[in-house]
Motif scaffolding. Structure first.
Motif, PDB file in Angstrom:
ATOM      1  N   PRO A  87       0.909  -1.386   0.025  1.00 34.28           N
ATOM      2  CA  PRO A  87       0.519   0.547  -0.093  1.00 34.28           C
ATOM      3  C   PRO A  87       0.616   1.279   0.192  1.00 34.28           C
ATOM      4  CG  PRO A  87      -0.502  -1.047   2.209  1.00 34.28           C
ATOM      5  CD  PRO A  87       0.471  -1.930   1.487  1.00 34.28           C
ATOM      6  N   LEU A  88      -0.099   2.814  -0.680  1.00 33.78           N
ATOM      7  CA  LEU A  88       0.552   3.233  -0.540  1.00 33.78           C
ATOM      8  C   LEU A  88      -0.167   4.726   0.239  1.00 33.78           C
ATOM      9  CD1 LEU A  88      -0.078   5.457  -3.265  1.00 33.78           C
ATOM     10  CD2 LEU A  88       1.583   3.686  -4.411  1.00 33.78           C
ATOM     11  N   VAL A  89       0.428   5.878   0.642  1.00 39.34           N
ATOM     12  CA  VAL A  89      -0.980   6.603   0.751  1.00 39.34           C
ATOM     13  C   VAL A  89      -0.335   8.129   0.160  1.00 39.34           C
ATOM     14  CG1 VAL A  89      -1.183   5.785   3.366  1.00 39.34           C
ATOM     15  CG2 VAL A  89       0.152   7.490   2.763  1.00 39.34           C
ATOM     16  N   ASN A  90      -1.575   8.595  -0.269  1.00 42.24           N
ATOM     17  CA  ASN A  90      -1.796  10.367  -0.841  1.00 42.24           C
ATOM     18  C   ASN A  90      -2.223  10.740  -0.080  1.00 42.24           C
ATOM     19  OD1 ASN A  90      -3.043  11.476  -3.116  1.00 42.24           O
ATOM     20  ND2 ASN A  90      -1.594  11.125  -3.664  1.00 42.24           N
ATOM     21  N   VAL A  91      -1.563  12.624  -0.087  1.00 45.66           N
ATOM     22  CA  VAL A  91      -2.613  12.828   0.467  1.00 45.66           C
ATOM     23  C   VAL A  91      -2.698  13.670  -0.064  1.00 45.66           C
ATOM     24  CG1 VAL A  91      -1.561  15.780   2.144  1.00 45.66           C
ATOM     25  CG2 VAL A  91      -0.337  13.560   2.522  1.00 45.66           C
ATOM     26  N   HIS A  92      -4.238  13.162   0.006  1.00 47.41           N
ATOM     27  CA  HIS A  92      -4.938  14.596  -1.186  1.00 47.41           C
ATOM     28  C   HIS A  92      -5.613  15.539  -1.039  1.00 47.41           C
ATOM     29  CE1 HIS A  92      -7.709  13.816  -4.195  1.00 47.41           C
ATOM     30  NE2 HIS A  92      -8.730  14.705  -3.649  1.00 47.41           N
ATOM     31  N   ASP A  93      -5.451  16.332   0.365  1.00 48.58           N
ATOM     32  CA  ASP A  93      -5.397  17.757   0.361  1.00 48.58           C
ATOM     33  C   ASP A  93      -4.716  18.120   1.947  1.00 48.58           C
ATOM     34  OD1 ASP A  93      -7.960  17.944  -0.968  1.00 48.58           O
ATOM     35  OD2 ASP A  93      -9.111  16.666   0.945  1.00 48.58           O
ATOM     36  N   LEU A  94      -4.190  19.468   1.962  1.00 43.23           N
ATOM     37  CA  LEU A  94      -3.196  19.859   2.839  1.00 43.23           C
ATOM     38  C   LEU A  94      -3.563  20.768   3.153  1.00 43.23           C
ATOM     39  CD1 LEU A  94       0.036  18.286   4.891  1.00 43.23           C
ATOM     40  CD2 LEU A  94       0.187  20.382   3.781  1.00 43.23           C
ATOM     41  N   ALA A 111       3.904  14.706   9.320  1.00 36.85           N
ATOM     42  CA  ALA A 111       4.984  12.833  10.053  1.00 36.85           C
ATOM     43  C   ALA A 111       3.704  12.737  10.441  1.00 36.85           C
ATOM     44  CB  ALA A 111       5.635  14.805  11.342  1.00 36.85           C
ATOM     45  N   ALA A 112       2.627  12.914  11.354  1.00 31.87           N
ATOM     46  CA  ALA A 112       1.515  12.418  11.477  1.00 31.87           C
ATOM     47  C   ALA A 112       0.646  11.314  10.679  1.00 31.87           C
ATOM     48  CB  ALA A 112       0.766  13.588  12.051  1.00 31.87           C
ATOM     49  N   VAL A 113       1.459  12.064   8.958  1.00 36.93           N
ATOM     50  CA  VAL A 113       1.185  11.239   7.851  1.00 36.93           C
ATOM     51  C   VAL A 113       2.086   9.766   8.354  1.00 36.93           C
ATOM     52  CG1 VAL A 113       0.695  10.839   5.704  1.00 36.93           C
ATOM     53  CG2 VAL A 113      -0.367  13.278   6.887  1.00 36.93           C
ATOM     54  N   GLN A 114       2.868  10.050   8.089  1.00 35.48           N
ATOM     55  CA  GLN A 114       3.932   9.411   7.723  1.00 35.48           C
ATOM     56  C   GLN A 114       4.080   8.239   8.891  1.00 35.48           C
ATOM     57  OE1 GLN A 114       8.109  10.555   6.475  1.00 35.48           O
ATOM     58  NE2 GLN A 114       8.991   9.025   8.012  1.00 35.48           N
ATOM     59  N   GLN A 115       3.727   8.847   9.875  1.00 35.98           N
ATOM     60  CA  GLN A 115       3.791   7.714  10.846  1.00 35.98           C
ATOM     61  C   GLN A 115       2.688   6.409  10.442  1.00 35.98           C
ATOM     62  OE1 GLN A 115       2.607   9.243  15.152  1.00 35.98           O
ATOM     63  NE2 GLN A 115       3.337   7.692  15.850  1.00 35.98           N
ATOM     64  N   GLU A 116       1.586   6.723  10.440  1.00 40.39           N
ATOM     65  CA  GLU A 116      -0.104   6.118   9.793  1.00 40.39           C
ATOM     66  C   GLU A 116       0.087   5.600   9.025  1.00 40.39           C
ATOM     67  OE1 GLU A 116      -3.538   4.115  10.435  1.00 40.39           O
ATOM     68  OE2 GLU A 116      -2.160   5.277  11.899  1.00 40.39           O
ATOM     69  N   ALA A 117       1.203   6.036   8.100  1.00 44.12           N
ATOM     70  CA  ALA A 117       1.438   5.353   6.805  1.00 44.12           C
ATOM     71  C   ALA A 117       2.276   3.642   7.318  1.00 44.12           C
ATOM     72  CB  ALA A 117       2.086   5.981   5.978  1.00 44.12           C
ATOM     73  N   GLU A 118       3.818   4.623   8.220  1.00 43.97           N
ATOM     74  CA  GLU A 118       4.385   3.367   8.224  1.00 43.97           C
ATOM     75  C   GLU A 118       3.604   1.910   9.423  1.00 43.97           C
ATOM     76  OE1 GLU A 118       7.207   5.799  10.540  1.00 43.97           O
ATOM     77  OE2 GLU A 118       8.455   6.000   8.359  1.00 43.97           O
ATOM     78  N   ALA A 119       2.704   2.932  10.072  1.00 44.75           N
ATOM     79  CA  ALA A 119       1.396   1.568  11.514  1.00 44.75           C
ATOM     80  C   ALA A 119       1.009   0.384   9.629  1.00 44.75           C
ATOM     81  CB  ALA A 119       0.961   1.962  11.417  1.00 44.75           C
ATOM     82  N   ARG A 120       0.638   1.021   8.465  1.00 43.45           N
ATOM     83  CA  ARG A 120      -0.049   0.407   7.742  1.00 43.45           C
ATOM     84  C   ARG A 120       0.750  -0.299   6.591  1.00 43.45           C
ATOM     85  NH1 ARG A 120      -5.520   3.124   5.843  1.00 43.45           N
ATOM     86  NH2 ARG A 120      -6.579   4.191   7.942  1.00 43.45           N
TER      87      ARG A 120
END
Length: 164
Positions: A87-94, A111-120
Motif C-alpha cells: 500500500p501507499l498513501v496519497n495526501v489528497h488535501d493539505l 509527520a503524522a501522516v508518515q507515522q500512520e503510513a508506516e503503521a499501515r
C-alpha cells in the motif's frame, strides 16, 4: 509578551461532531484559497463528505491544533503500489490556516501522516502540488518529497485528470 502555543496533531474521528466540523471548515478554507480553486465547498460536499470518508476504511484525516484551535488538515487516501506490491498513501488535501502558516505545521501534519503510513505498512507517501505554489513545493522538498521519476531521461511524472 505572548508565547507560541504548542501545535498538536491527531487522527480525526469522523464520528465526532467537532472533528467533522473541523475537517469541513479547514477544507472549505483551503477550497476558497486560490491554491485550492478559489471556490467554497458546495452544499452537497458539506452535507456528504464526512459520511463518505467514514464509510471508507482506506481514508483518514489528520488535524493540527494550536491549543484548542484547529489550524491544519491533511486528508489522506490509501492506494496501492503494483511495483512494490504494498500500500501507499496519497495526501489528497493539505491545508494550514492562513493565520498559522510559516510555523512548521505542514511538517507536523506530514509527520503524522508518515507515522500512520508506516503503521499501515505503506511503501511511500504521494501528493500533488501546483508547480507555482512555491512555498508548498519548498516545504515538501524540506520534508523529503521530490518529483516522481522512473527514468531521469524520461522526465518527471505529471498529474493529469479527466472529469466524468
Amino acid at each position: 509578551m505572548q508565547t507560541e502555543q504548542t501545535i498538536t496533531t491527531r487522527i480525526a474521528d469522523y464520528n465526532d461532531a467537532c472533528d467533522a466540523e473541523h475537517v469541513l471548515a479547514l477544507l472549505d478554507h483551503y477550497a476558497r484559497d486560490p491554491m485550492g480553486g478559489g471556490e467554497p465547498l458546495s452544499d452537497y460536499v458539506k452535507d456528504n463528505l464526512i459520511s463518505a470518508l467514514s464509510s471508507r476504511s482506506f481514508t483518514f484525516s489528520v488535524l493540527a491544533f494550536c491549543g484548542d484551535i484547529p489550524v491544519g488538515l491533511a486528508n489522506v487516501i490509501e492506494g496501492f503500489s503494483t511495483f512494490a506490491c504494498k500500500p501507499l498513501v496519497n495526501v489528497h488535501d493539505l491545508v494550514v490556516h492562513k493565520d498559522y502558516r510559516g510555523r512548521g505545521i505542514s511538517h507536523q501534519l506530514l509527520a503524522a501522516v508518515q507515522q500512520e503510513a508506516e503503521a499501515r505498512g505503506c511503501v511511500k507517501i504521494t501528493l500533488e502540488v501546483l508547480s507555482d505554489n512555491y512555498n508548498a513545493c519548498e516545504s515538501y522538498k524540506k520534508f523529503g518529497f521530490a518529483p516522481y521519476t522512473l527514468d531521469p531521461e524520461a522526465g518527471p511524472a505529471q498529474f493529469w485528470q479527466k472529469y466524468l
